[in-house]
Structure formats: structure tokens, C-alpha cells
Write a protein that holds these residues in place. Structure first.
Motif, PDB file in Angstrom:
ATOM      1  N   PHE A   1       0.833  -1.199   0.000  1.00  0.00           N
ATOM      2  CA  PHE A   1       0.000   0.000   0.000  1.00  0.00           C
ATOM      3  C   PHE A   1       0.874   1.257   0.000  1.00  0.00           C
ATOM      4  O   PHE A   1       0.556   2.243  -0.672  1.00  0.00           O
ATOM      5  CB  PHE A   1      -0.927   0.018   1.215  1.00  0.00           C
ATOM      6  N   LEU A   2       1.965   1.246   0.758  1.00  0.00           N
ATOM      7  CA  LEU A   2       2.854   2.406   0.787  1.00  0.00           C
ATOM      8  C   LEU A   2       3.457   2.668  -0.593  1.00  0.00           C
ATOM      9  O   LEU A   2       3.566   3.826  -1.024  1.00  0.00           O
ATOM     10  CB  LEU A   2       3.968   2.184   1.810  1.00  0.00           C
ATOM     11  N   LEU A   3       3.825   1.600  -1.286  1.00  0.00           N
ATOM     12  CA  LEU A   3       4.358   1.753  -2.646  1.00  0.00           C
ATOM     13  C   LEU A   3       3.277   2.291  -3.578  1.00  0.00           C
ATOM     14  O   LEU A   3       3.526   3.194  -4.394  1.00  0.00           O
ATOM     15  CB  LEU A   3       4.872   0.406  -3.144  1.00  0.00           C
ATOM     16  N   PHE A   4       2.067   1.760  -3.433  1.00  0.00           N
ATOM     17  CA  PHE A   4       0.928   2.240  -4.223  1.00  0.00           C
ATOM     18  C   PHE A   4       0.661   3.718  -3.935  1.00  0.00           C
ATOM     19  O   PHE A   4       0.394   4.514  -4.845  1.00  0.00           O
ATOM     20  CB  PHE A   4      -0.305   1.391  -3.882  1.00  0.00           C
ATOM     21  N   GLN A   5       0.747   4.089  -2.664  1.00  0.00           N
ATOM     22  CA  GLN A   5       0.519   5.479  -2.280  1.00  0.00           C
ATOM     23  C   GLN A   5       1.550   6.406  -2.914  1.00  0.00           C
ATOM     24  O   GLN A   5       1.199   7.451  -3.473  1.00  0.00           O
ATOM     25  CB  GLN A   5       0.583   5.616  -0.757  1.00  0.00           C
ATOM     26  N   MET A   6       2.817   6.042  -2.840  1.00  0.00           N
ATOM     27  CA  MET A   6       3.865   6.897  -3.392  1.00  0.00           C
ATOM     28  C   MET A   6       3.670   7.122  -4.889  1.00  0.00           C
ATOM     29  O   MET A   6       3.785   8.246  -5.384  1.00  0.00           O
ATOM     30  CB  MET A   6       5.245   6.287  -3.114  1.00  0.00           C
ATOM     31  N   CYS A   7       3.372   6.077  -5.603  1.00  0.00           N
ATOM     32  CA  CYS A   7       3.213   6.183  -7.058  1.00  0.00           C
ATOM     33  C   CYS A   7       1.985   7.024  -7.434  1.00  0.00           C
ATOM     34  O   CYS A   7       2.067   7.913  -8.280  1.00  0.00           O
ATOM     35  CB  CYS A   7       3.096   4.790  -7.679  1.00  0.00           C
ATOM     36  N   THR A   8       0.862   6.733  -6.798  1.00  0.00           N
ATOM     37  CA  THR A   8      -0.369   7.438  -7.163  1.00  0.00           C
ATOM     38  C   THR A   8      -0.327   8.900  -6.742  1.00  0.00           C
ATOM     39  O   THR A   8      -0.811   9.776  -7.483  1.00  0.00           O
ATOM     40  CB  THR A   8      -1.603   6.761  -6.530  1.00  0.00           C
ATOM     41  N   VAL A   9       0.222   9.193  -5.571  1.00  0.00           N
ATOM     42  CA  VAL A   9       0.317  10.589  -5.133  1.00  0.00           C
ATOM     43  C   VAL A   9       1.167  11.396  -6.099  1.00  0.00           C
ATOM     44  O   VAL A   9       0.795  12.514  -6.498  1.00  0.00           O
ATOM     45  CB  VAL A   9       0.890  10.673  -3.703  1.00  0.00           C
ATOM     46  N   ALA A  10       2.305  10.838  -6.509  1.00  0.00           N
ATOM     47  CA  ALA A  10       3.183  11.553  -7.448  1.00  0.00           C
ATOM     48  C   ALA A  10       2.467  11.826  -8.768  1.00  0.00           C
ATOM     49  O   ALA A  10       2.541  12.936  -9.314  1.00  0.00           O
ATOM     50  CB  ALA A  10       4.455  10.743  -7.688  1.00  0.00           C
ATOM     51  N   ILE A  11       1.755  10.831  -9.284  1.00  0.00           N
ATOM     52  CA  ILE A  11       1.071  10.992 -10.573  1.00  0.00           C
ATOM     53  C   ILE A  11      -0.099  11.967 -10.461  1.00  0.00           C
ATOM     54  O   ILE A  11      -0.253  12.884 -11.293  1.00  0.00           O
ATOM     55  CB  ILE A  11       0.573   9.624 -11.090  1.00  0.00           C
TER      56      ILE A  11
END
Length: 267
Positions: free
Chosen positions: A189-199
Motif C-alpha cells: 500500500f505504501l508503494l501504491f501510495q507513493m506512485c499514485t500521489v506523485a502521478i
């Protein structure tokens, strides 16, 4: 035939509202992460068996207090660096917090991450709504409501995505902790969060157009001194800088200041 000034204003304002909604959606991922703190503590319990689930109760208050304390810093950075740079600083703090939590196996590092999350949210959360409200100043309450309402959708979306990534089979706890094979998926989830927030924030910044209200401010100043320019007391004596003329609001302006304001506005 080009678009009228008012039409351009509405289009840019609408894009800024949409960008503000996306910005809020990205920030809502932090609130969702706090909802998943039992998974986080269950993950840490593997490395530190003495941890108790009650330690997680400190996370949300610390995050909330930090957010409120650093909200004024966002306004300061906005005035000094501009809205875009202030938002980027806030988002970089969020991504840094997520990365620290992603690599951490220590409760105190995660505690620091929560503080970084709070600072990042405090710095950037109000900047995009503030900008959008400037386009529709007479309807700023409705603009704020639109951004807050649509932005809150992100919390629901992140909650659904998080549950699907971490615990799709709804496995329960034992002694207050989730099994490690479930809890360790908090990292996904943390990896998913980092990617989606940046995009999402990148798209939001593309859509948001900073409102230039310098002309409006100068216009208000000119409007306030127009009665002075038409005043019968405006005579040769007023050409000296030390002579001031009261306007209808009992404010005083020197003729030199009036000339500078009019010249600046007409330019």
C-alpha cells in the motif's frame, strides 16, 4: 474570434477547481494510511514482540496536531516561493514520509514518518482551494465545498484499494495483531501510495493555473481614490507630497501616491 476575458476566467477557474480536487484526493491517502495502522503495528510486532497495539493510538493525534501547527507555514511559503513550489515541498515531504515508512522496521522511525506526513499535509493542503476561490470570490464557499466533497472521495477509493492490497480475504486478528503474511502487505500500500500521489499531484499541477490578483488589488486601490481625483479641494497645494487629502472613508492619500497608483494601473 478569441474567447472573452470572462470566459477565459471561468475556464481557468474551473481547471483550478479540478486540479484542487485531484490535489485533495492525493492528500486523502494519508488519512487512509492512518486507518491501516493496525496492519502497520502488526508488521512491526514481528521485529519487536514487546510492542502493544495501543501504541498506535498516538499516531492520529500526533498527525492532527502537526497538521494544524504547520498550516500557517504553507501560507508563508506560498507568499515567498509561490503556490506551485509550496505544494511541491508539501508533496515531497509526504513522499519522504512514505519512503521512510516503507523501509522501516522501527516504531520510532514510523512515528517520525507520521510527523512528516502531518507537516506535508499542513504545508500544502489549503493552497489549491485558496487559489480556486480567487477565481470565484463571490462563491468561494461553494468552491471550497466542491473541492472538499470531491476530494474526500479519495479517502473511500484509497480505503478500498488498501483493503484489496493488504487483506482481500478479511483475515482477522489474533491477540490484537494480524498475521505477518497479511500485515507485511502494508508495504504494498505504501508503494501504491507513493506512485499514485506523485502521478495525481503532477496532473493537478498541470491543471491548476495560479490566479494573478495583482490587477484586482490595484483596481481596488484606484476605485478607492477616484472620489479624491474628482474632489474640488484638489488644487495646486496638493502637488506637494506632504499634503494629504481625505477620501470618503477618511483615509488619506498624498497626490504623489495617487499619481503613482494611477500610472501603475494604466501601465
Amino acid at each position: 474570434m478569441g474567447l472573452s476575458k470572462s470566459t477565459k476566467h471561468i475556464i481557468l477557474g474551473s481547471l483550478s477547481i479540478l486540479g484542487g480536487c485531484l490535489h485533495k484526493i492525493a492528500l486523502s491517502s494519508v488519512t487512509t494510511l492512518l486507518n491501516f495502522y493496525p496492519y502497520l503495528l502488526s508488521y512491526l510486532h514481528k521485529y519487536h514482540p514487546n510492542y502493544i497495539i495501543e501504541q498506535g493510538y498516538f499516531l492520529i493525534p500526533v498527525y492532527t496536531i502537526t497538521t494544524f501547527l504547520f498550516a500557517p507555514i504553507g501560507g508563508f511559503l506560498d507568499s515567498k516561493l509561490g503556490m506551485f513550489k509550496a505544494i511541491i515541498i508539501g508533496v515531497l515531504l509526504l513522499l519522504s514520509a512514505a519512503f521512510v515508512m516503507f523501509i522501516s522496521t522501527n516504531y520510532y522511525l514510523d512515528f517520525i514518518s507520521i510527523i512528516l506526513y502531518g507537516i506535508g499535509i499542513g504545508v500544502s493542503s489549503m493552497l489549491s482551494p485558496k487559489n480556486a476561490c480567487k477565481y470565484f470570490f463571490e462563491k468561494k464557499g461553494m468552491v471550497n465545498a466542491i473541492i472538499a466533497s470531491l476530494g474526500s472521495i479519495g479517502g473511500g477509493l484509497y480505503n478500498l484499494a488498501g483493503e484489496m492490497l493488504i487483506n482481500p480475504k478479511s483475515i482477522g486478528t489474533t491477540g490484537g495483531f494480524y498475521p505477518f503474511e497479511v500485515a507485511e502487505k502494508i508495504k504494498y500500500f505504501l508503494l501504491f501510495q507513493m506512485c499514485t500521489v506523485a502521478i495525481i499531484v503532477f496532473v493537478a499541477l498541470v491543471l491548476i493555473v495560479p490566479h494573478d490578483d495583482s490587477k484586482n488589488i490595484m483596481k481596488d486601490k484606484i476605485d478607492s481614490i477616484e472620489p479624491i481625483l474628482d474632489s474640488p479641494v484638489l488644487n495646486e497645494e496638493c502637488l506637494q507630497e506632504e499634503v494629504n487629502i481625505p477620501n470618503q472613508n477618511n483615509q488619506e492619500y498624498s497626490i504623489v501616491h495617487i499619481k503613482k497608483a494611477v500610472t501603475s494601473w494604466r501601465a
